[in-house]
Design an enzyme around this catalytic site. Structure first.
Site, PDB file in Angstrom:
ATOM      1  CG  ASP A  80      -2.581  -0.356   0.616  1.00  0.00           C
ATOM      2  OD1 ASP A  80      -2.625  -0.774   0.068  1.00  0.00           O
ATOM      3  OD2 ASP A  80      -3.904  -0.006   1.993  1.00  0.00           O
TER       4      ASP A  80
ATOM      5  CG  ASP B 230      -9.021  -6.765  12.614  1.00  0.00           C
ATOM      6  OD1 ASP B 230      -9.609  -6.476  13.142  1.00  0.00           O
ATOM      7  OD2 ASP B 230      -7.585  -7.195  12.387  1.00  0.00           O
TER       8      ASP B 230
END
Length: 707
Positions: A138, A443
Site C-alpha cells: 500500500d 478484521d
C-alpha cells in the site's frame, strides 16, 4: 468410536474449570455484597456524597464488564488436528491456497523484514504448484518491489535448502539469527553459502532503502521497474501488478528443477480524491486480483511482520476444512499471534498469552473465535459474501482446474483493471462482499458478519506457534496500537454492527458478550480514571470512601480484590508469564486504560459527531539502537512529550502527593483512629504509587534519552 477415528481434528475442554467456576461464583457473591454496601450506605449531602456515588457507578461498570468477560472463561476448549489422517485420506489431492501478505510503508516496515515473511510462506511443506503468494504494497514503493524481485531470485536457493534439511523456522532472518541453526545440518559449507547469499541480498536491499534509489543496471533486469517514474508517490499512482514468478511457467523452477510457487506483487491504484479504506481495501483488491491469477478456494492472510514459524500450518488448517462431519460448517481457521522479541518479563505487556491461551479458546467454545486480521485461513467464498446452508459443498478442485493459457501480460492487465480506485463504485464491495469498510478494525467486524451469516470458525493453537512476529518495543508504539484497537472496537459497539444488535438471533448471547469484551475496552478508561484519582484525592481531603477496616463490610472488598488478582496471577503463570511479567502487565493495563482507551473514547465520539475523519496509523517495526538496548534491559521508554505521557505522569505525581499528604494527616491527627477509617484508601493509593515506580525513576532519577 468409529466416527471419532474418521475425524480430522479433536476438541477437548481445558482442565481446572470446576475450580474456576467456584472462584467465579464466590467473586460474583462478593461483587453483589460490595454493590449492596455502596447502595445502602450513601453519605448525606455534603459529606462526600458525589464521590461516593461516583465510586458506585465505577463499581457497577466493573461488575457489568466482569460478567461479560465470564462469557469466554467458562469452558475454554483445545483443538487438535490430525495431519496423519489427512495424509492417509487425501494424499497430495489437496486444495490450492492463496497467501496474502500486506505491507504499507517501507520506512515503518523495512522491505528486508517483508521479504523474510514472504520467503517463509513460500517455503511451506505443501505442493509448490498449489501455492500462490501475493504481496500488497500500500506504499506503492519501488524499494519494496525491488526487495520482492531479489526474493524471487533467492527463493530458488532458499526453498530447496529448507526442504532438503527440513529446517524451521523458514524465515531466513529468524533462522540465521538462531545460534544453533548450524548444528542441525550435516553440510556446513552449504549452510554458510546460503547464509552469505541472504546477507548479501539484505545488504543490497537495505542500501537501496537508505539511498532511496535503485541502480539503473538493476532496473534493466525486470519490466516491473518501468512502472515507476518521478511523478509517482505513495498516495498517487496507477495500479501495479507484476507476476514475478509464474507457477504455471515450466521455466519457473528452483536450482534443483522443482516447481516454484507463484509470486505476485500488487500496489492498488491510489488517488488523493478517492478514499482507499486502509488494509480492508488492500485485502479486497487482493481477493479480486488473485481471482484472475490463481483463484484458490482457500485464502490465508498474514501481516508482513508475522513470518511462518511452522511448516505444517497449511495442512493443520485443512484438517478443519476437510473434516467430513464438521468441515462444511467452518468458514475460517484462526491462529493466535506470537512474538519473538518479547523481553523475559514483558515490560510493555504485549505478549497477550492469556488472551491467546484462555480468551480465544473460550471464544471457540461459545460460538467461535473472532477474526484477528492475521494468521487466518478463509474460504474464498465466504469472503465473497456466501451465506452458510446445510446443502453447501465446496468444490476443492476449483483452483486446480486448467484454465485457458493466457500470456502473463494479459493476466496482469486484467488484474490491474480490478485494482483501480473506481472499480468498487456502486458495488457491494466493502459491505456484503469482501472485508467491511468504515472501521479501523476491519478484521473484527468482518469476522462478526461471517458468523452472523451462519458460518463457524475454530482456533488452532499448536505447540509450535504457526506465526511469529515483531511486537511493539516502546511505550509509544504500544499505546498507539491499543488506541487503534480500542477505538475500532468501540466504533463497532456504537454502530449498527453492535454484537447485541447485529448478532441478535444470529449468534449465541455468550458469543455476543465475547465480542463486547473488546468493544468495551475504551469506556473502561472512564471508570479506571475515576478509581486512580478520586480515592487518592479523598484520602488527602479526609473523606472516607470505603468501609472501616474493623467493619465486616470490608470483607467483600478485600475478598474480591485478593481472589481476582490471585487468580489473574495463576492464569498468567500457567500461560507462561513470569511473576514480574504479570506485575508489568497489571501496570500496562492501567496505563493503557487511562491513555490509549481514553483517547479511543474521545476520538470515537469526535468521529460520530463528524468532527474528525477515520485514520489508520501503521505501527513502526523499527527502533534505533539506544531504544533497543533500553528495551532489552526492560527500561520503560518515554523520551518525548505527548498527551499520553502527560496523563501518566500527572496521575503518578497525584498519587504520590496524596500518599504523602495522607500519611502526614495520620501522624498529626491520631494514627490509630485514622488508620481504621482510611486504611483501604491508603492501601489503594500506596499500590498505585508502587505500580508507578518506573515512572518516578524516569522523571527524577534517569538521565538517558528515554527519561
Amino acid at each position: 468410536m468409529e466416527s471419532e477415528s474418521k475425524r480430522l481434528f479433536a476438541t477437548e475442554s481445558l482442565g481446572g474449570r470446576a475450580v474456576y467456576r467456584l472462584h467465579a461464583v464466590t467473586v460474583a457473591a462478593g461483587i453483589l455484597l460490595v454493590l449492596y454496601y455502596r447502595a445502602m450506605h450513601v453519605p448525606a449531602a455534603g459529606e462526600g456524597r458525589a464521590a461516593w456515588l461516583g465510586m458506585l457507578a465505577a463499581e457497577l461498570w466493573y461488575s457489568a464488564y466482569w460478567v461479560i468477560t465470564q462469557s469466554v472463561r467458562w469452558n475454554p476448549v483445545r483443538r487438535s488436528p490430525f495431519r496423519d489422517r489427512l495424509a492417509a485420506r487425501y494424499g497430495e489431492r489437496l486444495p490450492c491456497v492463496d497467501i496474502f501478505v500486506c505491507t504499507a510503508d517501507p520506512q515503518s516496515e523495512p522491505p528486508s523484514l517483508v521479504i523474510s515473511t514472504v520467503l517463509s510462506v513460500m517455503a511451506y511443506d505443501y505442493p509448490a504448484e498449489k501455492l500462490s503468494v501475493y504481496l500488497s504494497d500500500d506504499g506503492g514503493s519501488i524499494l519494496t518491489f525491488y526487495a520482492m524481485w531479489e526474493a524471487s531470485s533467492f527463493a530458488k536457493h532458499w526453498l530447496p535448502f529448507c526442504k532438503r534439511y527440513n529446517i524451521e523456522p523458514r524465515s531466513p532472518a529468524a533462522y540465521f539469527s538462531e545460534t544453533d541453526g548450524l548444528q542441525d545440518l550435516s553440510n556446513t559449507k552449504e549452510w554458510s553459502l546460503i547464509k552469505d547469499m541472504y546477507e548479501e541480498m539484505t545488504e543490497r536491499i537495505d542500501t537501496a532503502v537508505m539511498s532511496g534509489k535503485i541502480p539503473e543496471e538493476i532496473k534493466a533486469n525486470h519490466k516491473g521497474f518501468d512502472e515507476w517514474n518521478l511523478e509517482i508517490n505513495s498516495k498517487d499512482h496507477q495500479p501495479i501488478v507484476q507476476i514475478l514468478i509464474d507457477g504455471k511457467d515450466q521455466n519457473a523452477v528452483d536450482n534443483e528443477g522443482n516447481v516454484l510457487p507463484t509470486l505476485v506483487y500488487m500496489a492498488r491504484e491510489k488517488r488523493p480524491q478517492h478514499h482507499h479504506n486502509f488494509k480492508a481495501g488492500a485485502m479486497n483488491a487482493l481477493i479480486r486480483v488473485s481471482s484472475v491469477i490463481s483463484n484458490s478456494p482457500i485464502i490465508m492472510n498474514v501481516d508482513c511482520d508475522m513470518y511462518s514459524n511452522n511448516k505444517d500450518t497449511i495442512r493443520d488448517a485443512l484438517c478443519f476444512f476437510l473434516d467430513e462431519e464438521m468441515g462444511h460448517k467452518i468458514g475460517f481457521v484462526q491462529y493466535p499471534q506470537s512474538y519473538n522479541n518479547m523481553t523475559k518479563n514483558d515490560v510493555y505487556g504485549n505478549s497477550m498469552h492469556v488472551i491467546s491461551k484462555v480468551e480465544l479458546r473460550g471464544f471457540d467454545s461459545v460460538g467461535d473465535p473472532l477474526y484477528i486480521g492475521t494468521g487466518c485461513f478463509h474460504r474464498r467464498e465466504i469472503l465473497c459474501g456466501r451465506r452458510f446452508t446445510e446443502e453447501y459443498k465446496e468444490d476443492w478442485d476449483g483452483g486446480i482446474k486448467e484454465k485457458k493459457q493466457e500470456h502473463v501480460y494479459e493476466i496482469e492487465k486484467k488484474a490491474k483493471s480490478l485494482s483501480t480506485c473506481t472499480y468498487e463504485h456502486d458495488t457491494q464491495w466493502g459491505d456484503e462482499i469482501g472485508l467491511k469498510y468504515g472501521c479501523p478494525v476491519e478484521d473484527v467486524i468482518t469476522g462478526l458478519a461471517i458468523h452472523c451469516r451462519g458460518w463457524e470458525s475454530v482456533l488452532n493453537s499448536p505447540t509450535r506457534p504457526a506465526f511469529v512476529g515483531v511486537g511493539p518495543t516502546t511505550l509509544a508504539q504500544t499505546l498507539l496500537q491499543h488506541k487503534r484497537w480500542s477505538e475500532g472496537n468501540f466504533i463497532i459497539f456504537l454502530s449498527k454492527y453492535c454484537p447485541f444488535l447485529f448478532g441478535h438471533g444470529k449468534i449465541k448471547l455468550r458469543h455476543q458478550m465475547g465480542y463486547c469484551i473488546y468493544g468495551l475496552w475504551a469506556p473502561n478508561s472512564l471508570a479506571t480514571l475515576y478509581y486512580v484519582t478520586i480515592p487518592s484525592l479523598a484520602l488527602l481531603k479526609g473523606t472516607p470512601l470505603f468501609p472501616e477496616i474493623t467493619s465486616p463490610w470490608i470483607a467483600p472488598f478485600i475478598y474480591v480484590f485478593c481472589v481476582k488478582n490471585i487468580y489473574s496471577l495463576y492464569e498468567a503463570l500457567s500461560c507462561g508469564d513470569t511473576l514480574k511479567g504479570w506485575w508489568n502487565g497489571q501496570r500496562m493495563w492501567m496505563v493503557k486504560r487511562i491513555t490509549s482507551y481514553l483517547f479511543g473514547v474521545i476520538d470515537t465520539l469526535r468521529k460520530l459527531l463528524g468532527l474528525s475523519q477515520m485514520t489508520f496509523a501503521v505501527s513502526s517495526k523499527v527502533s534505533d539502537e539506544d531504544v533497543s538496548k533500553r528495551y532489552e534491559l526492560e527500561i520503560m521508554e518515554f523520551g518525548s512529550s505527548t498527551p499520553e505521557y502527560m496523563i501518566i505522569s500527572t496521575i503518578a505525581l497525584l498519587n504520590l502527593v496524596c500518599l504523602v499528604g495522607g500519611l502526614r494527616h495520620f501522624m498529626t491527627g491520631g494514627w490509630n483512629a485514622l488508620l481504621n477509617v482510611f486504611s483501604p484508601q491508603l492501601i489503594l493509593c500506596g499500590m498505585l504509587v508502587i505500580t508507578n515506580i518506573p515512572l518516578y525513576e524516569a522523571m527524577f532519577l534517569r538521565k538517558d534519552k528515554g527519561c
